[in-house]
Design a protein around this motif. Structure first.
Motif, PDB file in Angstrom:
ATOM      1  N   ARG A 277      42.142  58.033  88.818  1.00 35.65           N
ATOM      2  CA  ARG A 277      42.240  57.456  87.473  1.00 35.65           C
ATOM      3  C   ARG A 277      41.685  58.452  86.472  1.00 35.65           C
ATOM      4  O   ARG A 277      40.519  58.834  86.528  1.00 35.65           O
ATOM      5  N   ASN A 278      42.530  58.867  85.543  1.00 38.64           N
ATOM      6  CA  ASN A 278      42.129  59.862  84.565  1.00 38.64           C
ATOM      7  C   ASN A 278      41.412  59.201  83.386  1.00 38.64           C
ATOM      8  O   ASN A 278      41.717  58.062  83.024  1.00 38.64           O
ATOM      9  N   PRO A 279      40.451  59.895  82.768  1.00 38.62           N
ATOM     10  CA  PRO A 279      39.801  59.349  81.570  1.00 38.62           C
ATOM     11  C   PRO A 279      40.829  59.086  80.477  1.00 38.62           C
ATOM     12  O   PRO A 279      41.854  59.770  80.367  1.00 38.62           O
TER      13      PRO A 279
ATOM     14  N   ASN B 182      33.720  62.787  75.324  1.00 36.94           N
ATOM     15  CA  ASN B 182      33.352  63.935  76.146  1.00 36.94           C
ATOM     16  C   ASN B 182      34.615  64.593  76.691  1.00 36.94           C
ATOM     17  O   ASN B 182      35.228  64.086  77.633  1.00 36.94           O
ATOM     18  N   PRO B 183      35.042  65.707  76.107  1.00 42.36           N
ATOM     19  CA  PRO B 183      36.282  66.368  76.563  1.00 42.36           C
ATOM     20  C   PRO B 183      36.168  67.002  77.941  1.00 42.36           C
ATOM     21  O   PRO B 183      37.184  67.440  78.499  1.00 42.36           O
TER      22      PRO B 183
ATOM     23  N   ALA C  69      23.047  58.264  77.885  1.00 48.82           N
ATOM     24  CA  ALA C  69      22.448  58.702  76.620  1.00 48.82           C
ATOM     25  C   ALA C  69      23.461  58.665  75.478  1.00 48.82           C
ATOM     26  O   ALA C  69      23.562  59.609  74.682  1.00 48.82           O
ATOM     27  N   GLY C  70      24.241  57.578  75.407  1.00 44.82           N
ATOM     28  CA  GLY C  70      25.166  57.383  74.301  1.00 44.82           C
ATOM     29  C   GLY C  70      26.404  58.243  74.340  1.00 44.82           C
ATOM     30  O   GLY C  70      27.096  58.391  73.318  1.00 44.82           O
ATOM     31  N   ARG C  71      26.737  58.805  75.505  1.00 37.97           N
ATOM     32  CA  ARG C  71      27.912  59.686  75.609  1.00 37.97           C
ATOM     33  C   ARG C  71      28.646  59.395  76.909  1.00 37.97           C
ATOM     34  O   ARG C  71      28.016  59.146  77.941  1.00 37.97           O
ATOM     35  N   TRP C  72      29.980  59.386  76.836  1.00 42.05           N
ATOM     36  CA  TRP C  72      30.761  59.189  78.054  1.00 42.05           C
ATOM     37  C   TRP C  72      30.460  60.305  79.056  1.00 42.05           C
ATOM     38  O   TRP C  72      30.345  61.476  78.684  1.00 42.05           O
ATOM     39  N   ALA C  73      30.303  59.917  80.326  1.00 42.38           N
ATOM     40  CA  ALA C  73      29.972  60.882  81.364  1.00 42.38           C
ATOM     41  C   ALA C  73      30.458  60.360  82.711  1.00 42.38           C
ATOM     42  O   ALA C  73      30.763  59.172  82.870  1.00 42.38           O
ATOM     43  N   ASN C  74      30.536  61.266  83.677  1.00 48.11           N
ATOM     44  CA  ASN C  74      30.789  60.876  85.065  1.00 48.11           C
ATOM     45  C   ASN C  74      29.451  60.518  85.695  1.00 48.11           C
ATOM     46  O   ASN C  74      28.577  61.370  85.855  1.00 48.11           O
ATOM     47  N   ILE C  75      29.275  59.232  86.031  1.00 49.11           N
ATOM     48  CA  ILE C  75      27.952  58.763  86.445  1.00 49.11           C
ATOM     49  C   ILE C  75      27.701  58.938  87.936  1.00 49.11           C
ATOM     50  O   ILE C  75      26.570  58.784  88.391  1.00 49.11           O
ATOM     51  N   GLY C  76      28.749  59.228  88.742  1.00 48.16           N
ATOM     52  CA  GLY C  76      28.496  59.479  90.154  1.00 48.16           C
ATOM     53  C   GLY C  76      29.369  58.655  91.073  1.00 48.16           C
ATOM     54  O   GLY C  76      30.439  58.171  90.697  1.00 48.16           O
TER      55      GLY C  76
END
Length: 697
Positions: free
Chosen positions: A487-489, A506-507, A548-555
């Motif tokens: 699944r792509n962002p 987050n690019p 921290a308020g930014r889209w990220a890959n959490i694991g």
């Protein structure tokens, strides 16, 4: 890009129509051979929806012929008429699906019994679903999960065509109020190898909404309801056929202010102690026209229009006041043709257009903010089902999608002015798919699938799948499946600032990659009792979230669970069901390692019993929810490891026939009157009621 897309949508169907000509020669050789290859045992396939005992369609099991003869029933709105001998092809026929995973179906009769006012109401009584609705018509922010997967990790279809675009992943999540309930013929739910047919992002499942067809003499049906929380709901449908043309038109209008008292500490509690900003108003339109060109070719056009205005309910503290306007348009044109000299080669070519306009806006103290996500998507699909030999069936085809997103965000807050921008982004995705079903013997079949995707943002990737089903005895069958996924962002997560939550894009996000699997057994205990038991699981790395308020890959997140569906026909007019799902969705890495994913309960149990006779209906539904983890936007003093308390909900629905074509409907929800916490300090309204009239002319 659009130029090439247009050429492909015109040229590819022509090429694929020419290629399956090979099927004609194969079919000629098979015409006089043994045709009985579909059934592999005395246990009906879970995807054979014409056999009610094998479906998880809750309380919709029909009477046997002997039972029908023993009852004298006046004609009601659900009775058949002289039109039943007319055999006109449906707008969207039941999919020919792999049998290695269960297919659950809810028919229109059960939808009517439940008194569903939205697709969310329909899904929440299907196995595996956890829907955190609050009041009637709750907004999409409260969360919908299937087997631990979020709403954006599943695929939603209307007549086999996607209605979610996986681009607007938060404000633009699939709106489960987008289809008029009166237009729905049935809802199908499947997973596993079948997901290969519809997308690589189906870590959860595939929900296919099949709409009503028109046939015979023109018919009008409708309902009007009023109830607690200023609820006002009207649904109408009109359909029929003239010669080779069939048509159906539906409309639904819904309003609820969802204003009720909530406890101290509840999210979105105003100064008077009421849930604030929870009102919702929607108008949905649906129309379909089908034309049988000849005995081998048919054209079908369907259009869905949605207009929604509502307040956003989510988990923020203090009071949130943001609004959400959503306008959607979905158009699909499909051409079905039977190739060769019989039924062994069928080709469906579909062209679709989908537009979603989301606008969020609201005050933040003395400042204001707006955020617009405007998406337009063109799609084309070629789907060929080919019975190559008596024991080998191939379903293969091509998906094309071109998506344009305009994101426009504006805030007057000086600390956010730097994020004001207009983003204009495009995405092109192509996918080749194939699922081959091999009948190794009369009792053993294997499904093998591949989906090769080409994405303008994330390159090419291959997702395989496999499944099997083996009939151990005439009454017991075992099955299993495995499917890889990616699944792509969404484009908004990559490039568009979220003004409501203050989340930055987050690019550099990576796709969610993983696999799902299931193993199960189907047991026909008796002619009146069918059981389906499934162990399911998934492992998804680089899951998307906020840090921290930014889209990220959490694991990494691993999910394991158990699912059981039982259906029992007690006696003439009586039926009952029981669904239970246990879901352990555990975070394996990062700061929340070892915790359950937020908003997903460990256990959900749904059961019900119903009786119907001569137009009278009475149904009792019970739901148990073990409570979900409060994970985000916690109230001061709460911890992200806290769980909401468990709860039990009891609903009653009934119908009293007034005339042969008119009935009084009654829906009593939350009979126990407990104002339980759904998720993250958002509370249910307690006891509510609806009364209405339903008619069919």
């Amino acid at each position: 890009m659009k130029k090439y897309f247009s050429l492909l949508t015109v040229g590819l169907p022509t090429l694929l129509i020419a290629f399956p000509g090979l099927a004609a020669d194969t079919e000629i050789e098979q015409r006089n051979t043994n045709k009985s290859t579909e059934a592999i045992s005395n246990i009906p396939s879970l995807s054979e929806i014409d056999l009610p005992a094998t479906n998880a369609e809750l309380l919709t099991q029909e009477s046997t012929p002997s039972e029908i003869e023993s009852e004298t029933q006046p004609e009601t709105e659900s009775d058949s008429s002289d039109d039943e001998d007319i055999n006109i092809e449906a707008i969207a026929e039941s999919d020919s699906l792999p049998q290695s995973t269960p297919t659950y179906v809810i028919e229109k009769e059960e939808i009517q019994k439940q008194g569903a006012t939205s697709l969310a109401d329909v899904l929440k009584r299907m196995p595996g679903f956890a829907i955190n609705d609050v009041g009637p018509g709750a907004d999409i922010h409260t969360g919908t999960y299937y087997r631990g997967a979020s709403i954006n990790q599943s695929v939603y279809l209307i007549n086999g065509r996607p209605i979610n675009n996986n681009v607007n992943t938060y404000h633009g999540a699939t709106d489960l109020n987008s289809i008029p309930v009166e237009a729905i013929e049935r809802v199908e739910l499947y997973s596993g190898t079948a997901s290969t047919l519809y997308g690589s992002s189906t870590f959860g499942g595939v929900v296919n909404i099949i709409t009503k067809e028109g046939y015979g003499q023109p018919k009008f049906s409708g309902t009007t309801e009023f109830g607690s929380l200023s609820l006002n709901n009207q649904q109408v449908t009109y359909g029929g056929s003239v010669g080779s043309v069939k048509y159906n038109f539906s409309f639904e209008r819904f309003f609820s202010d969802n204003r009720y008292r909530v406890p101290v500490g509840a999210a979105n509690r105003d100064s008077q102690g009421f849930l604030s900003n929870a009102d919702t108003a929607t108008s949905t339109y649906f129309g379909s026209i089908g034309l049988d060109l000849d005995r081998r070719n048919s054209l079908n056009l369907d259009i869905t229009k949605l207009s929604s205005r509502r307040g956003l309910i989510y988990f923020g503290f203090p009071l949130q006041q943001d609004r959400l306007d959503h306008d959607g348009l979905n158009v699909g044109l499909s051409w079905k043709t039977r190739l060769g000299n019989g039924e062994s080669s069928n080709l469906t070519t579909t062209i679709g257009y989908n537009q979603d306009y989301f606008s969020t806006y609201g005050p933040t103290g003395i400042f204001s903010r707006t955020g617009v996500l405007d998406t337009q998507q063109l799609s084309a699909r070629v789907d060929h089902e080919w019975r190559i030999t008596a024991n080998n069936k191939l379903r293969w085809g091509l998906d094309l999608k071109n998506t344009d997103l305009i994101g426009d965000v504006l805030s007057t807050n000086p600390s956010r002015i730097g994020n004001n921008e207009i983003e204009n982004r495009s995405l092109f995705n192509t996918a080749l798919f194939a699922v081959n079903t091999l009948n190794i013997s009369e009792s053993f079949l294997v499904d093998l699938g591949l989906r090769q995707s080409f994405d303008s943002e994330f390159g090419s990737y291959l997702n395989p799948s496999a499944g099997l089903r083996y009939a151990v005895t005439p009454i017991v069958a075992v099955r299993g499946s495995w499917a890889g996924g990616q699944r792509n962002p969404g484009l908004d997560q990559l490039y568009v600032y979220d003004t409501v939550h203050g989340w930055e894009p987050n690019p550099d996000l990576e796709p969610e990659i993983g696999s799902t699997w299931s193993a199960g057994v189907d047991v026909k205990f008796s002619d009146n009792l069918i059981g389906q038991f499934t162990y399911f699981g998934s492992s998804i790395r680089d899951r998307l979230g906020i840090i921290a308020g930014r889209w990220a890959n959490i694991g990494l997140v691993d999910t394991n669970g158990l699912e059981a569906a039982l259906q029992l026909k007690i006696a003439a007019g009586w039926s009952t069901f029981l669904n239970y799902t246990y879901t352990d969705a555990q975070i394996k890495t990062g700061a929340e390692r070892g915790l359950q994913l937020g908003l997903i309960p460990y256990s959900v149990l749904q059961t019900g019993v119903g009786y119907q006779s001569a137009g009278w209906q009475a149904n009792l539904y019970v739901t148990y929810n073990s409570g979900a983890r409060r994970s985000i936007f916690t109230n001061p003093g709460d911890r992200t490891t806290d769980f909401a308390p468990s709860f039990v909900n009891l609903d009653f629905t009934g119908r009293i026939p007034l005339t042969s074509n008119l009935g009084l409907t009654v829906y009593l929800e939350n009979l126990l009157g407990e104002q339980y916490e759904r998720v993250n300090r958002i509370y249910s309204p307690g006891f509510t009621f609806r009364v209405g009239l339903s008619s069919s002319l």
